[in-house]
Design an enzyme around this catalytic site. Structure first.
Site, PDB file in Angstrom:
ATOM      1  N   ARG A  36       0.762  -1.216  -0.095  1.00  0.00           N
ATOM      2  CA  ARG A  36      -0.098   0.092  -0.099  1.00  0.00           C
ATOM      3  C   ARG A  36       1.020   1.353   0.100  1.00  0.00           C
ATOM      4  NH1 ARG A  36      -3.315   1.580   3.060  1.00  0.00           N
ATOM      5  NH2 ARG A  36      -4.763   2.109   1.645  1.00  0.00           N
TER       6      ARG A  36
ATOM      7  N   CYS B 232      14.582  -5.460  -3.543  1.00  0.00           N
ATOM      8  CA  CYS B 232      15.659  -4.708  -4.205  1.00  0.00           C
ATOM      9  C   CYS B 232      15.076  -3.667  -5.183  1.00  0.00           C
ATOM     10  CB  CYS B 232      16.501  -5.933  -5.041  1.00  0.00           C
ATOM     11  SG  CYS B 232      17.634  -5.084  -6.280  1.00  0.00           S
TER      12      CYS B 232
HETATM   13  N1  LLP Z   1     -16.993  -3.471  -3.192  1.00  0.00           N
HETATM   14  C1  LLP Z   1     -16.306  -3.398  -4.564  1.00  0.00           C
HETATM   15  C2  LLP Z   1     -17.214  -3.838  -5.629  1.00  0.00           C
HETATM   16  C3  LLP Z   1     -15.137  -3.097  -4.581  1.00  0.00           C
HETATM   17  O1  LLP Z   1     -14.383  -3.100  -5.443  1.00  0.00           O
HETATM   18  C4  LLP Z   1     -14.327  -2.778  -3.194  1.00  0.00           C
HETATM   19  C5  LLP Z   1     -12.901  -2.271  -3.151  1.00  0.00           C
HETATM   20  C6  LLP Z   1     -15.159  -2.808  -1.912  1.00  0.00           C
HETATM   21  C7  LLP Z   1     -16.570  -3.550  -2.000  1.00  0.00           C
HETATM   22  C8  LLP Z   1     -14.496  -2.698  -0.679  1.00  0.00           C
HETATM   23  O2  LLP Z   1     -14.200  -1.591  -0.545  1.00  0.00           O
HETATM   24  P1  LLP Z   1     -13.441  -0.770   0.890  1.00  0.00           P
HETATM   25  O3  LLP Z   1     -14.612  -0.990   2.086  1.00  0.00           O
HETATM   26  O4  LLP Z   1     -12.506  -1.869   1.432  1.00  0.00           O
HETATM   27  O5  LLP Z   1     -13.029   0.266   0.759  1.00  0.00           O
HETATM   28  N2  LLP Z   1      -6.130  -1.991  -2.752  1.00  0.00           N
HETATM   29  C9  LLP Z   1      -6.613  -0.690  -2.233  1.00  0.00           C
HETATM   30  C10 LLP Z   1      -8.182  -0.919  -2.300  1.00  0.00           C
HETATM   31  C11 LLP Z   1      -8.719  -1.334  -3.509  1.00  0.00           C
HETATM   32  C12 LLP Z   1     -10.261  -1.518  -3.170  1.00  0.00           C
HETATM   33  C13 LLP Z   1     -11.012  -2.178  -4.337  1.00  0.00           C
HETATM   34  N3  LLP Z   1     -12.316  -2.377  -4.362  1.00  0.00           N
HETATM   35  C14 LLP Z   1      -6.009  -0.106  -0.698  1.00  0.00           C
HETATM   36  O6  LLP Z   1      -4.996  -0.923  -0.541  1.00  0.00           O
HETATM   37  O7  LLP Z   1      -6.384   0.968  -0.767  1.00  0.00           O
END
Ligand code: LLP
Length: 419
Positions: A312, A343
């Site tokens: 992240r 690396c």
């Molecule tokens: N629903 C859908 C359709 C989604 O695409 C996502 C997240 C969620 C729910 C959940 O969202 P949350 O409540 O976790 O914000 N890797 C990134 C975040 C990518 C989110 C992708 N979709 C990070 O580490 O910030």
């Protein structure tokens, strides 16, 4: 020297017992986070579909299942995990903008709902369901054209975003869905982005979704549910006391708009939410050992976890609080930049942080690492993924073994001519 306690346990002892790097999750925090959603939305028929991509550990899924959570899954793999965790099919939504026919077959076979992201997918799904002689409940994934103030890589409801059917085509997509064999149109779905700290944008998205509900209702198309996705942010900047909205704040942003429209139309819809980060983010720390402290142009602290285990900071310039777990009450002395073992010059976990004097052998704890931490990890640089531990009432259980070098090699094949 005081040690950091997490879930009632001394993390220095956990690191000694299980080795580092190590993800440690607090079960009671996990339960409390889910419960705070349920309480915030208890006045209305709501299902919480936990977003499995945030953290797909089976033990965590089992706990969430026992608390009544459903699931948002994005692949056949995530679907399998939720099945193993015992989440019932009627509370699972299969999402995704690029599903293979095989994945759609799996979804229909399993009896879960499918969030349809394109007309192409809608038509294939109908054929697949017909072949299996089954009906499939669907939601149309709407691109609501809403712009939250978040990192561009995690804004998913912009009109330029790859997700969903454009707002202006949703009605015709629904009309087509109504006509297609074996398709049962049941809901509308959107997800506008992640790590959202201003809940007003959720009101805006709700308003847009309910406008669509109204248009469909005028055309005689009735729905069962509206799924507003996830996205609620958390307060990563603990030192600066960053205020993150709570599920209650989210409810206050969504419910007046949602309920007003239901009342006006004389209908009842189930509300579905898909939180990921706000359920698991705060439940977990990543423990990492200091391999070296180097005074150079900057003060570098080199630890045994890098972007192979927590991507992240590198991918989204994300901020995670870092504490020296074995020197928790010592006064901070100088600025350190915490870097991983990968690396790549960009393998920086935390920049210019004021920490107590750090020495080789110290244990760092990277906070709020439960969401998109392990689930986005890799074996880059030939590093096996680390172990995960669950703590509860002063007891610890291993919930994922550390990978071995053998795991890196397992699926590789050397062609006979090279042997
Ligand atoms: N629903 C859908 C359709 C989604 O695409 C996502 C997240 C969620 C729910 C959940 O969202 P949350 O409540 O976790 O914000 N890797 C990134 C975040 C990518 C989110 C992708 N979709 C990070 O580490 O910030």
């Amino acid at each position: 020297m005081t040690h950091l306690l997490f879930g009632g346990m001394d993390v220095v002892e956990l690191a000694e017992r299980y080795g580092t790097p190590l993800y440690v999750t607090d079960e009671s925090k996990l339960r409390a986070n889910l419960r705070s959603y349920k309480e915030a939305f208890e006045t209305i028929d709501t299902d919480i579909y936990y977003a499995v991509k945030a953290n797909g550990n089976l033990a965590l899924l089992k706990i969430l299942a026992s608390e009544g959570a459903g699931a948002d899954v994005f692949s056949a793999g995530e679907l399998e995990l939720t099945k193993l965790a015992g989440i019932p099919a009627e509370r699972i939504l299969f999402n995704g903008n690029s599903k293979s026919a095989e994945e759609l077959r799996e979804a229909v076979e399993s009896g879960v709902k499918v969030s349809v992201d394109s007309l192409d997918e809608l038509r294939v799904l109908s054929t697949v369901a017909e072949e299996q002689g089954k009906e499939v409940e669907i939601a149309i994934r709407v691109n609501p054209d809403v712009s939250p103030a978040v990192h561009p890589k995690i804004a998913t409801g912009l009109k330029e975003s790859k997700f969903g059917i454009p707002f202006y085509e949703v009605t015709s997509a629904c009309e087509e869905a109504k006509k297609l064999p074996n398709i049962l149109l049941a809901g509308l779905h959107c997800h506008i982005g992640s790590q959202i700290l201003d809940v007003n944008v959720f009101s805006e998205a709700t308003k847009k979704m309910m406008d669509l509900v109204e248009i469909l209702s005028e055309k005689g198309i009735a729905l069962k549910f509206v799924d507003l996705g996830g996205g609620l942010g958390i307060g990563y900047r603990r030192e600066e006391k960053e205020i993150a909205p709570t599920p209650k704040d989210l409810a206050e942003a969504i419910l007046p708009v949602f309920e007003k429209m239901m009342h006006e139309l004389g209908i009842n819809l189930k509300l579905v939410l898909e939180p990921g980060r706000s359920i698991v983010g705060s439940t977990t720390v990543l423990l990492s050992r200091v391999n070296a402290v180097k005074r150079a142009y900057k003060n570098f602290v080199a630890i045994d976890a890098g972007f192979n285990l927590l991507i992240r900071p590198v991918m989204y310039d994300a901020y995670h609080e870092v504490v020296v777990a074995n020197k928790i009450n010592e006064r901070t002395s100088e600025l350190y930049t915490v870097v991983g073992p990968v690396c790549e010059a960009g393998d920086i976990i935390a920049k210019d942080r004021k920490l107590p004097k750090v020495e080789r052998g110290d244990l760092l704890s990277i906070l709020d690492a439960g969401a998109y931490g392990f689930s986005m990890s890799s074996q880059y640089n030939g590093r096996p993924r680390c172990a995960e531990v669950l703590v509860c009432d002063g007891k610890a259980d291993l919930i994922r073994s550390r990978e071995s070098i053998e795991d890196l090699i397992r699926n590789q094949k050397i062609p006979a001519r090279l042997r």
